[in-house]
Design an enzyme around this catalytic site. Structure first.
Site, mmCIF file in Angstrom:
data_model
loop_
_atom_site.group_PDB
_atom_site.id
_atom_site.type_symbol
_atom_site.label_atom_id
_atom_site.label_comp_id
_atom_site.label_asym_id
_atom_site.label_seq_id
_atom_site.Cartn_x
_atom_site.Cartn_y
_atom_site.Cartn_z
ATOM 1 N N PHE A 111 -85.898 -74.313 -60.521
ATOM 2 C CA PHE A 111 -85.821 -73.635 -61.817
ATOM 3 C C PHE A 111 -87.013 -72.714 -62.072
ATOM 4 O O PHE A 111 -86.936 -71.778 -62.879
ATOM 5 C CB PHE A 111 -85.681 -74.660 -62.945
ATOM 6 N N LYS A 112 -88.119 -72.945 -61.365
ATOM 7 C CA LYS A 112 -89.304 -72.109 -61.570
ATOM 8 C C LYS A 112 -89.036 -70.642 -61.226
ATOM 9 O O LYS A 112 -89.722 -69.741 -61.706
ATOM 10 C CB LYS A 112 -90.472 -72.623 -60.730
ATOM 11 N N ASP A 113 -88.027 -70.386 -60.380
ATOM 12 C CA ASP A 113 -87.710 -69.011 -60.000
ATOM 13 C C ASP A 113 -87.321 -68.152 -61.204
ATOM 14 O O ASP A 113 -87.584 -66.946 -61.218
ATOM 15 C CB ASP A 113 -86.549 -68.982 -59.003
ATOM 16 N N LEU A 116 -90.657 -67.168 -62.500
ATOM 17 C CA LEU A 116 -91.622 -66.604 -61.550
ATOM 18 C C LEU A 116 -91.088 -65.429 -60.756
ATOM 19 O O LEU A 116 -91.857 -64.774 -60.043
ATOM 20 C CB LEU A 116 -92.127 -67.710 -60.623
ATOM 21 N N THR A 144 -93.503 -75.109 -58.390
ATOM 22 C CA THR A 144 -94.169 -73.911 -58.891
ATOM 23 C C THR A 144 -94.862 -73.155 -57.763
ATOM 24 O O THR A 144 -94.855 -71.921 -57.726
ATOM 25 C CB THR A 144 -95.196 -74.271 -59.980
#
Length: 494
Positions: A111-113, A116, A144
C-alpha cells in the site's frame, strides 16, 4: 483558502505544504499539521462519479492548496498513469459480506506505493529550481523501504537512504531492498528493531551539527516515512475512492456511514481515514487492527500509551512497532491543537516510556476509533479460512484486520477491510497457514508451491527477485546510522 502547516509541538513558524513536505519533520521533532483541516470539505455526491485520478486531484487540492491545479494534475498523472497494474489503482472487491480494498497493485506490491509513487513528484515540484539537493532518510519495518527506493531511484537532485531492522523483515522484503538499482540509493540493515531505526532517524533530523555539515554540501534532509505530510495526504484519497466505489456498486447510498478496518503499526494508514472523515467522508468507525505488538489496542482500552514491553517478532512484520509515530498528529487534533500538552506527552514517552491522556480524551477518541489485536495463530487461521471459504488469498497483515472483523456481527454499516500487501511478499508464512510444510524451503520454493496450489500467479516484480544480484549488504549498529547517512550523502552527491 490559505493552508499552513506547523509542528505538533508548537504553533509557530507556519509553513506552506511545499515547505512542510520538503522538510519532512519539524526541527523540534514534531510532525507537521494544519489547523485548517476540515474547514473545506468534499462534495461526496460529486466525488462518486470521478475516477481515481480526479479524486486524487480534488483531495490533494484541498489538503495542499499551494500546489497549483496544473502541478497537482501533472504529479497525479506521473504517479498513477503507468505504475499500477489496474486502471482502478485501488480496486474494491467483495469479501464475504464485507469489502476488500486492494492497495497492493503498485510496483512494490504494498500500500505504500500509493503515496510513494506520488511523493517524489510532489517533492520535485516543491524543490523547483533550488540548487539544494535532498537526501531522503527513511526507516522501514518492511514495505516503506522498497516503495521509497522505487519511487526516488534516479530522481534528479535527490538521494534516498533506507534503514531496516536486520533479520526482522521477510526474505522477499529484504531482497526487494538489497537488490535495488539506482545511482542515488543506499540501503543498510540495523542491529535492532524498527523502533530503534525510527528513533535514530528522528535523532538524525534533530542533529544540527550534521545538518550544518550537509548544508555545506548543498544537501538538506527529508523523509519518506508517514511522518512526512506528503506521505500521509495521498493515503486519504483511497478512503474517498473506496466510498465512491461502494456507491457505484449499489452497496450504499451517498451519506451512508462506512466502517474501515485497518491493519496498522505506525498509525499513518488509519490516520488517513480520520483525515478523510474531517473532510466530510461519512466514516462510521475506524478499527485499528494490531498484531501481538498491541500497544495501540491497549491504549484505546486504557488511555495509557506504554511502550515498556517486550518486542515480539510476528508473521506480520510491517506492524511490529511499539512507537506509533503518527499517533502524535491524532493527539494534536484530539486536544484541539494543544501543542504544549502534546509536546509534554512525547517527552514523557521518550524519557519514561509511557504517558496517559485521561478518561475524557479517551472517550472522545473512542467515538471514532476502536482497537483489537490478533495473534499469529489467529492470523494463520484467517488466511486459511479466507482461502477455503472465499477463494481469496490474503497476506498476514490483511489477515490481522479480517480476523478482527470476523469477531463481530455487522452493525448495520458496510465494512471495508484494507488489504495492505500482496500475499506473495510473505510466501512461506502464507503457505504454512494453508497447512503445508515449509521446512527447508526458501521463499521462492514456497512461492512456487503457493502458485501451484492456488493457481494465482506471483507478481513478476517479486518472482524475478530470484537470482537478482544483491547491491547493498551494509549492516550497522543503530548508533552508526548518522555516519552511514553522511557517507551515503558524500557518495551520491559528489
Amino acid at each position: 483558502m490559505k493552508t499552513f502547516y506547523h509542528s505538533t509541538r508548537n504553533g509557530g513558524e507556519p509553513l506552506t505544504s511545499k515547505q512542510a513536505i520538503l522538510r519532512g519533520i519539524a526541527p523540534d521533532g514534531g510532525l507537521y499539521v494544519s489547523d485548517q483541516l476540515g474547514e473545506e470539505t468534499l462534495d461526496m455526491a460529486a466525488m462518486v462519479n470521478q475516477d481515481y485520478h480526479e479524486t486524487a486531484q480534488k483531495v490533494l487540492a484541498t489538503l495542499i492548496p499551494d500546489y497549483s491545479t496544473e502541478e497537482i494534475g501533472s504529479c497525479v498523472r506521473d504517479a498513477y498513469a503507468e505504475n499500477f497494474d489496474t486502471p482502478a489503482v485501488v480496486p474494491l472487491t467483495p469479501l464475504g459480506s464485507d469489502w476488500l480494498l486492494e492497495l497492493s497493485h503498485g510496483p512494490t506490491c504494498a500500500f505504500k506505493d500509493v503515496a510513494l509513487q506520488l511523493l517524489p513528484h510532489l517533492m520535485s515540484v516543491a524543490r523547483g529550481k533550488s540548487e539544494h539537493r535532498i537526501m531522503i532518510v527513511t526507516a522501514t519495518s518492511g514495505d516503506t523501504g522498497k516503495a521509497a527506493l522505487a519511487g526516488f531511484a534516479d530522481v534528479e537532485g535527490t538521494g534516498v537512504t533506507v534503514f531496516y531492522p536486520e533479520g526482522k523483515v521477510s526474505e522477499i522484503q529484504h531482497l526487494q531492498m538489497t537488490t535495488q538499482l539506482g545511482r542515488n540509493v543506499a540501503v543498510c540493515g540495523v542491529e535492532g528493531t524498527f523502533d530503534d531505526c525510527q528513533t535514530q532517524v528522528k535523532r538524525i533530523f534533530a542533529d544540527t551539527a550534521l545538518s550544518e555539515r550537509l548544508h555545506g554540501r548543498g544537501v538538506a534532509l527529508s523523509s519518506a516515512n508517514s511522518i512526512n505530510v506528503g506521505r500521509l495526504v495521498p493515503q486519504v484519497v483511497y478512503y474517498v475512492d473506496a466510498y465512491a466505489q461502494l456507491v457505484r456498486s449499489g452497496a450504499i447510498s451517498v451519506g451512508d456511514a462506512v466502517d474501515f478496518c485497518v491493519p496498522t503499526g505506525n498509525f499513518g494508514d488509519v490516520l488517513a481515514g480520520y483525515y478523510a472523515k474531517r473532510l466530510g467522508l461519512p466514516v462510521g468507525r475506524l478499527i485499528v487492527a494490531s498484531n501481538t505488538n498491541k500497544v495501540l489496542t491497549d491504549f484505546l482500552k486504557t488511555g495509557s500509551y506504554d511502550r515498556r514491553r517486550d518486542f515480539v517478532k510476528t508473521i506480520s512484520p510491517s506492524m511490529d512497532i511499539l512507537v506509533s509515530s503518527n499517533f502524535e498528529r491524532m493527539l494534536y487534533y484530539l486536544t484541539d491543537g494543544d501543542s504544549e500538552r502534546v509536546g509534554a506527552w512525547m517527552a514523557e514517552l521518550a524519557t519514561q516510556g509511557v504517558y496517559s491522556i485521561g478518561d475524557e480524551l479517551l472517550g472522545r477518541l473512542r467515538e471514532t476509533f476502536y482497537g483489537e489485536f490478533a495473534t499469529d495463530d489467529e492470523t494463520r487461521r484467517t488466511i486459511r479460512t479466507t482461502w477455503e471459504e472465499e477463494h481469496i488469498l490474503i497476506d498476514p497483515h490483511t489477515a490481522v484486520a479480517k480476523t478482527i472483523l470476523d469477531r463481530h456481527e455487522h452493525n448495520g454499516r458496510m465494512r471495508v477491510c484494507l488489504s495492505t500487501a500482496n500475499p506473495y511478499k510473505f510466501p512461506a508464512d502464507v503457505l504454512a497457514a494453508l497447512g503445508h510444510d515449509t521446512q527447508g524451503k526458501d521463499d521462492f520454493a514456497c512461492m512456487d508451491e503457493l502458485q501451484r496450489l492456488t493457481g494465482i500467479a506471483a507478481p513478476r516484480q517479486l518472482s524475478t527477485l530470484r537470482g537478482a544480484p544483491v547491491m547493498h549488504d551494509s549492516i550497522c549498529a543503530k548508533e552508526a546510522m548518522a555516519s552511514f547517512v553522511e557517507s551515503a550523502t558524500a557518495r551520491i552527491f559528489r
